[in-house]
Design a protein around this motif. Structure first.
Motif, PDB file in Angstrom:
ATOM      1  N   ASP A  76       0.992  -1.035  -0.092  1.00 58.27           N
ATOM      2  CA  ASP A  76      -0.410  -0.190   0.150  1.00 58.27           C
ATOM      3  C   ASP A  76       1.182   1.613   0.370  1.00 58.27           C
ATOM      4  O   ASP A  76       2.011   1.359   0.096  1.00 58.27           O
ATOM      5  CB  ASP A  76      -1.032   0.041   1.344  1.00 58.27           C
ATOM      6  CG  ASP A  76      -0.371  -0.227   2.773  1.00 58.27           C
ATOM      7  OD1 ASP A  76       0.972   0.726   2.350  1.00 58.27           O
ATOM      8  OD2 ASP A  76      -0.691  -0.042   3.219  1.00 58.27           O
ATOM      9  N   GLN A  77       0.188   2.123  -0.009  1.00 60.13           N
ATOM     10  CA  GLN A  77       0.781   3.543  -0.394  1.00 60.13           C
ATOM     11  C   GLN A  77       1.583   4.169   1.043  1.00 60.13           C
ATOM     12  O   GLN A  77       3.099   5.328   1.040  1.00 60.13           O
ATOM     13  CB  GLN A  77      -0.013   5.589  -0.517  1.00 60.13           C
ATOM     14  CG  GLN A  77      -1.062   5.754   1.129  1.00 60.13           C
ATOM     15  CD  GLN A  77      -2.091   6.089   0.041  1.00 60.13           C
ATOM     16  OE1 GLN A  77      -1.913   6.484  -1.216  1.00 60.13           O
ATOM     17  NE2 GLN A  77      -2.343   7.163   1.073  1.00 60.13           N
ATOM     18  N   ASN A  78       1.879   3.092   2.386  1.00 59.97           N
ATOM     19  CA  ASN A  78       2.481   3.729   3.590  1.00 59.97           C
ATOM     20  C   ASN A  78       3.635   2.046   3.346  1.00 59.97           C
ATOM     21  O   ASN A  78       4.335   1.955   4.765  1.00 59.97           O
ATOM     22  CB  ASN A  78       2.094   2.880   4.420  1.00 59.97           C
ATOM     23  CG  ASN A  78       0.869   4.364   4.917  1.00 59.97           C
ATOM     24  OD1 ASN A  78       1.360   5.807   4.666  1.00 59.97           O
ATOM     25  ND2 ASN A  78      -0.623   3.606   4.680  1.00 59.97           N
ATOM     26  N   GLY A  79       3.852   1.318   2.542  1.00 59.23           N
ATOM     27  CA  GLY A  79       4.940   0.442   2.330  1.00 59.23           C
ATOM     28  C   GLY A  79       4.932  -0.958   3.151  1.00 59.23           C
ATOM     29  O   GLY A  79       4.947  -1.376   3.146  1.00 59.23           O
ATOM     30  N   GLU A  80       2.994  -0.859   3.807  1.00 62.10           N
ATOM     31  CA  GLU A  80       3.099  -2.170   4.125  1.00 62.10           C
ATOM     32  C   GLU A  80       2.569  -3.377   3.162  1.00 62.10           C
ATOM     33  O   GLU A  80       1.678  -2.878   1.641  1.00 62.10           O
ATOM     34  CB  GLU A  80       1.723  -1.660   4.879  1.00 62.10           C
ATOM     35  CG  GLU A  80       1.758  -1.340   5.853  1.00 62.10           C
ATOM     36  CD  GLU A  80       3.191  -1.725   7.523  1.00 62.10           C
ATOM     37  OE1 GLU A  80       3.118  -3.006   7.288  1.00 62.10           O
ATOM     38  OE2 GLU A  80       3.742  -0.686   7.385  1.00 62.10           O
ATOM     39  N   VAL A  81       3.084  -4.294   3.119  1.00 62.91           N
ATOM     40  CA  VAL A  81       2.737  -5.517   2.129  1.00 62.91           C
ATOM     41  C   VAL A  81       1.290  -5.740   2.537  1.00 62.91           C
ATOM     42  O   VAL A  81       0.776  -6.377   3.832  1.00 62.91           O
ATOM     43  CB  VAL A  81       3.283  -6.672   2.773  1.00 62.91           C
ATOM     44  CG1 VAL A  81       2.849  -7.804   1.861  1.00 62.91           C
ATOM     45  CG2 VAL A  81       4.698  -6.741   2.292  1.00 62.91           C
ATOM     46  N   VAL A  82       0.541  -6.075   1.542  1.00 63.76           N
ATOM     47  CA  VAL A  82      -0.593  -6.090   1.057  1.00 63.76           C
ATOM     48  C   VAL A  82      -1.173  -8.013   0.462  1.00 63.76           C
ATOM     49  O   VAL A  82      -1.737  -8.453   1.398  1.00 63.76           O
ATOM     50  CB  VAL A  82      -1.258  -5.377   0.826  1.00 63.76           C
ATOM     51  CG1 VAL A  82      -3.473  -6.161  -0.197  1.00 63.76           C
ATOM     52  CG2 VAL A  82      -1.791  -3.950   0.703  1.00 63.76           C
ATOM     53  N   GLU A  83       0.526  -8.422   0.170  1.00 64.73           N
ATOM     54  CA  GLU A  83       0.421  -9.596  -0.966  1.00 64.73           C
ATOM     55  C   GLU A  83       1.369  -9.710  -1.474  1.00 64.73           C
ATOM     56  O   GLU A  83       2.126  -9.581  -1.418  1.00 64.73           O
ATOM     57  CB  GLU A  83      -0.862 -10.163  -1.739  1.00 64.73           C
ATOM     58  CG  GLU A  83      -0.907 -10.678  -2.601  1.00 64.73           C
ATOM     59  CD  GLU A  83      -1.804 -10.652  -3.678  1.00 64.73           C
ATOM     60  OE1 GLU A  83      -1.979 -11.934  -4.760  1.00 64.73           O
ATOM     61  OE2 GLU A  83      -3.088 -10.325  -3.372  1.00 64.73           O
ATOM     62  N   ALA A  84       1.746 -11.623  -0.723  1.00 62.12           N
ATOM     63  CA  ALA A  84       2.921 -11.650  -1.236  1.00 62.12           C
ATOM     64  C   ALA A  84       3.430 -13.338  -2.071  1.00 62.12           C
ATOM     65  O   ALA A  84       2.523 -13.699  -1.075  1.00 62.12           O
ATOM     66  CB  ALA A  84       4.482 -11.275  -0.600  1.00 62.12           C
ATOM     67  N   GLY A  85       3.600 -13.926  -3.035  1.00 62.53           N
ATOM     68  CA  GLY A  85       3.444 -14.757  -3.654  1.00 62.53           C
ATOM     69  C   GLY A  85       4.333 -15.572  -2.630  1.00 62.53           C
ATOM     70  O   GLY A  85       5.083 -16.608  -2.873  1.00 62.53           O
ATOM     71  N   GLY A  86       5.776 -14.740  -2.508  1.00 64.45           N
ATOM     72  CA  GLY A  86       6.833 -15.886  -1.354  1.00 64.45           C
ATOM     73  C   GLY A  86       7.803 -15.031  -0.416  1.00 64.45           C
ATOM     74  O   GLY A  86       7.139 -14.516   0.612  1.00 64.45           O
ATOM     75  N   LEU A  87       8.779 -14.271  -1.140  1.00 63.41           N
ATOM     76  CA  LEU A  87       9.548 -13.659  -0.307  1.00 63.41           C
ATOM     77  C   LEU A  87       8.861 -11.543   0.417  1.00 63.41           C
ATOM     78  O   LEU A  87       7.907 -11.495  -0.772  1.00 63.41           O
ATOM     79  CB  LEU A  87      10.938 -12.345  -0.617  1.00 63.41           C
ATOM     80  CG  LEU A  87      11.674 -13.699  -1.342  1.00 63.41           C
ATOM     81  CD1 LEU A  87      13.126 -13.393  -1.765  1.00 63.41           C
ATOM     82  CD2 LEU A  87      12.038 -13.996   0.191  1.00 63.41           C
ATOM     83  N   ARG A  88       8.177 -12.370   1.185  1.00 62.04           N
ATOM     84  CA  ARG A  88       7.398 -10.184   2.003  1.00 62.04           C
ATOM     85  C   ARG A  88       7.948  -9.133   2.211  1.00 62.04           C
ATOM     86  O   ARG A  88       8.032  -8.130   2.151  1.00 62.04           O
ATOM     87  CB  ARG A  88       6.931 -10.538   3.234  1.00 62.04           C
ATOM     88  CG  ARG A  88       6.015 -12.308   2.610  1.00 62.04           C
ATOM     89  CD  ARG A  88       4.982 -12.089   4.327  1.00 62.04           C
ATOM     90  NE  ARG A  88       4.587 -10.766   4.729  1.00 62.04           N
ATOM     91  CZ  ARG A  88       3.067 -10.662   4.516  1.00 62.04           C
ATOM     92  NH1 ARG A  88       2.327 -11.599   3.519  1.00 62.04           N
ATOM     93  NH2 ARG A  88       3.032  -9.560   4.465  1.00 62.04           N
ATOM     94  N   ARG A  89      10.016  -9.138   2.347  1.00 62.51           N
ATOM     95  CA  ARG A  89      10.516  -8.402   2.527  1.00 62.51           C
ATOM     96  C   ARG A  89      10.592  -6.971   1.609  1.00 62.51           C
ATOM     97  O   ARG A  89      10.797  -7.669   0.052  1.00 62.51           O
ATOM     98  CB  ARG A  89      11.934  -8.728   2.902  1.00 62.51           C
ATOM     99  CG  ARG A  89      12.435  -7.169   3.120  1.00 62.51           C
ATOM    100  CD  ARG A  89      13.864  -7.737   4.078  1.00 62.51           C
ATOM    101  NE  ARG A  89      14.450  -6.355   4.260  1.00 62.51           N
ATOM    102  CZ  ARG A  89      15.741  -6.843   4.657  1.00 62.51           C
ATOM    103  NH1 ARG A  89      16.834  -7.644   4.685  1.00 62.51           N
ATOM    104  NH2 ARG A  89      16.720  -5.727   4.963  1.00 62.51           N
ATOM    105  N   VAL A  90      10.821  -5.642   1.368  1.00 62.84           N
ATOM    106  CA  VAL A  90      10.271  -4.984   0.360  1.00 62.84           C
ATOM    107  C   VAL A  90      11.694  -3.574   0.520  1.00 62.84           C
ATOM    108  O   VAL A  90      11.410  -3.077   1.939  1.00 62.84           O
ATOM    109  CB  VAL A  90       8.999  -3.787  -0.286  1.00 62.84           C
ATOM    110  CG1 VAL A  90       9.160  -2.343  -0.712  1.00 62.84           C
ATOM    111  CG2 VAL A  90       7.674  -5.081  -0.414  1.00 62.84           C
ATOM    112  N   ASN A  91      12.433  -3.662  -0.278  1.00 64.40           N
ATOM    113  CA  ASN A  91      13.351  -2.207   0.151  1.00 64.40           C
ATOM    114  C   ASN A  91      13.122  -0.887   0.874  1.00 64.40           C
ATOM    115  O   ASN A  91      12.452  -0.561  -0.093  1.00 64.40           O
ATOM    116  CB  ASN A  91      14.198  -2.337  -0.648  1.00 64.40           C
ATOM    117  CG  ASN A  91      15.275  -1.328  -0.574  1.00 64.40           C
ATOM    118  OD1 ASN A  91      15.721  -0.468  -0.157  1.00 64.40           O
ATOM    119  ND2 ASN A  91      16.933  -1.609  -0.830  1.00 64.40           N
TER     120      ASN A  91
END
Length: 253
Positions: A76-91
């Motif tokens: 989402d626009q706050n950088g929170e993961v909404v959906e991930a197919g594997g790795l969930r971490r975002v830079n």
């Protein structure tokens, strides 16, 4: 079932999202194929259709040649993961840059940012991108600049970045790299290709010694002709997908 039935609308949104996932995964593979990647760093993102202000970005840890449609992370626009197919971490640095553009530009369907060596070299050149080639002259009308402020972890930088970008489709991030924006993935990749090619040509030309500058009339004429640059995607994108199908299949799973 009526045309605007909620179930049908959701199915249409899922279909549209999958198309964008496939295109974005293809763009990652193409960056790797052209040698523009930087290990697991830098980012390409795309806006997800629908009212939720979500976008897709790479999971932090996958190489670009490994990217698939299903491996992309929805945030989402706050950088929170909404959906991930594997790795969930975002830079977090990727989120800062890309969220700024997606939030600040309603027309930003996709955003692409690279640290490719020739792009960084031109970003560090005192005069930036010069009209040394037809390719560069086609880019200049689309180009803006943003000063380096350190690794993009400060959310306050987002406002300055979007102000510097304005309505342009290309940006040189000083001492850092390049960025392009477009209505969709194919258009944004087209801008990326032209800007990277212009930087590559400039680095080669300047390494040969004194350069030959075109006339101002030629520069102005080419600028007038550059308005349709993004439309080249209609021809180039299908060809690029054929290239990927031959050399890097599997992006669309």
């Amino acid at each position: 079932m009526t045309k605007n039935h909620p179930d049908e609308m959701q199915a249409d949104l899922r279909k549209a999202e999958w198309k964008i996932r496939t295109e974005l995964a293809a763009a990652y593979r193409l960056v790797a194929l052209f040698g523009w990647d930087d290990l697991v760093f830098t980012h390409l993102s795309a806006r997800v259709p629908g009212p939720d202000h979500h976008f897709l970005i790479n999971p932090y840890g996958l190489l670009f040649h490994e990217m698939t449609a299903s491996s992309l992370v929805k945030v989402d626009q706050n950088g929170e993961v909404v959906e991930a197919g594997g790795l969930r971490r975002v830079n977090p640095a990727g989120f800062t840059i890309h969220s700024a553009v997606h939030m600040g530009r309603e027309d930003a369907g996709a955003v692409m940012h690279l640290h490719a060596a020739d792009g960084v070299a031109v970003s560090a050149h005192r005069d930036g991108l010069q009209p040394l080639s037809q390719t560069a002259m086609l880019c200049l009308e689309h180009l803006s600049y943003h000063e380096y402020e350190g690794v993009a972890l400060n959310l306050d930088e987002r406002e300055r970045l979007i102000q510097d970008l304005g309505s342009k489709s290309m940006m040189i991030l000083r001492n850092h790299g390049i960025l392009t924006v477009g209505r969709d993935v194919p258009e944004t990749f087209t801008y990326l290709y032209f800007l990277m090619k212009a930087c590559e040509i400039q680095v080669k030309a300047q390494s040969c010694g004194p350069v030959y500058m075109p006339t101002q009339q030629a520069i102005d004429t080419t600028a007038d002709q550059s308005g349709s640059l993004g439309k080249a995607a209609k021809l180039t994108w299908p060809a690029l997908l054929r290239l990927l199908d031959a050399r890097s299949p599997g992006y669309n799973v």
